[in-house]
Write an enzyme that holds these catalytic residues in place. Structure first.
Site, mmCIF file in Angstrom:
data_model
loop_
_atom_site.group_PDB
_atom_site.id
_atom_site.type_symbol
_atom_site.label_atom_id
_atom_site.label_comp_id
_atom_site.label_asym_id
_atom_site.label_seq_id
_atom_site.Cartn_x
_atom_site.Cartn_y
_atom_site.Cartn_z
ATOM 1 C CB SER A 1 -0.959 0.116 1.330
ATOM 2 O OG SER A 1 -1.558 1.174 1.463
ATOM 3 C CE1 TYR B 1 -4.238 -2.291 5.408
ATOM 4 C CE2 TYR B 1 -3.125 -0.134 4.792
ATOM 5 C CZ TYR B 1 -3.937 -1.377 4.478
ATOM 6 O OH TYR B 1 -3.981 -1.648 3.202
#
Ligand SMILES: NC(=O)c1ccc[n+]([C@@H]2O[C@H](COP(=O)([O-])OP(=O)(O)OC[C@H]3O[C@@H](n4cnc5c(N)ncnc54)[C@H](OP(=O)(O)O)[C@@H]3O)[C@@H](O)[C@H]2O)c1
Length: 316
Positions: free
Chosen positions: A164, A176
């Site tokens: 990401s 995350y």
């Protein structure tokens, strides 16, 4: 001088365009294993590669997701149930893949499964909150990769890891961003290691796209749950207004890109081009905001975050 520079840049892009257009042969004989195919990028990629004629082995977390996918695809696509956090599930899925690919080996492994919750300021969270995300996004990916690598080496194939832009710049707390930084480190070291064996390792670093991972409703519920479990001291430091300000933000709903094919086209290119890129950054926000941001000095990024985020009640 400027003309020479423009010609050189033009030539570079022309050469790159030509190089990247070359496609590997015998695609219809190649097996690709994808994790997290119930929804989002994994689901779309499975359908896209199936249409292209590749032999898709799609891993879903639930039987319902697997059944839906089978109903939408050709008889060539096969599904298996896989929870990447459970080593016995990973071992069983690897055995299943081995039986299908035989001596040909596995051409493509796409590590796509991922979760984004709980996401909240670090101080609201427990160790278990971090473990939950790292277990799926990082350790699960590592387990699946190590388990299937012998088959990928046999085919001199590709490992495509979904990271990401949050693996390049950590803009919020929780597991995350950490998990995606871990994916970047794992993939970089693996790429160098596997270059000796003819295997290519590719990173996909999408910006924000509209999927379950970015669902503002689910993220708000998760944020509220993290707030509820935070200590009275933390609640006092941050204040209800801080929580309310984050909860009322509709930034994700308005900025998330709806066109998931921007991501799956990159994945497809990584699997089918003779010369795939090392990194793909689909999404205008990734290209124009987050990647440039990741090259800025830390103090500038800190200032940008300071100015744009809500302030805790007891901020100095
Ligand atoms: N959407 C974005 O903006 C964005 C941006 C950058 C990176 N990514 C990454 O892209 C990847 C795919 O996410 P997405 O956006 O397509 O969201 P998604 O629709 O939620 O897809 C994630 C998939 O992973 C599955 N999954 C969750 N836990 C699992 C487990 N323990 N074992 C196996 N599968 C599991 C989910 O199954 P269920 O549906 O059954 O829960 C789902 O099918 C993730 O790695 C995510 O971090 C997304």
């Amino acid at each position: 001088m400027w003309l020479h520079l423009a010609v050189l840049v033009g030539l570079f892009y022309l050469l790159r365009w030509y190089r990247e257009r070359q496609v590997v042969s015998h695609l219809r004989d190649k097996f690709v294993f994808i994790t997290g195919c119930d929804s989002g990028f994994g689901n779309l990629l499975a359908r896209q590669l199936d249409l292209r004629g590749l032999r898709v082995l799609a891993a879903c977390l639930t039987e319902q997701g697997a059944e839906q996918l089978r109903n939408q695809t050709s008889g060539r696509l096969q599904t298996v149930i896989l929870d990447v956090t459970k080593t016995e599930s990973v071992a069983a899925a690897s055995e299943w893949v081995k039986e299908r690919v035989g001596d040909r080996g596995l051409w493509g492994l796409v590590n796509n499964a991922g979760i984004s919750m709980p996401t909240a300021p670090n101080q609201w969270l427990t160790k278990q909150d971090f473990v939950k995300i790292l277990d799926v996004n990082l350790l699960g990916m590592i387990d699946v990769t190590l388990s299937l690598l012998p088959l990928v080496r046999k085919a001199r194939g590709r490992v495509v890891n979904v990271s990401s832009v949050m693996g390049r710049v950590a803009l919020f707390g929780g597991g995350y961003c950490m998990s995606k930084y871990g994916v970047e480190a794992f993939s970089d070291s693996l790429r160098r290691e596997l270059s000796y064996f003819g295997v290519k390792v590719v990173l996909i670093e999408p910006g924000y796209f509209k999927t379950a991972v970015t669902s503002s409703k689910a993220l708000s519920q998760g944020l509220q749950a993290s707030w509820n479990q935070a200590s009275p001291e933390i609640k006092e430091l941050f204040g209800e207004k801080f929580l309310a300000n984050i909860l009322k933000s509709d930034l994700l709903d308005t900025t998330c890109c709806q066109d998931l094919s921007l991501v799956t086209d990159c994945m497809e290119h990584a699997l089918t081009a003779c010369h795939p890129r090392t990194r793909y950054s689909p999404g205008w926000d990734a290209k124009l905001i987050y990647l440039p941001m990741s090259y800025l000095p830390s103090f500038l990024v800190d200032l940008m975050v300071y100015w744009t985020n809500p302030q805790p009640a007891r901020a100095l």
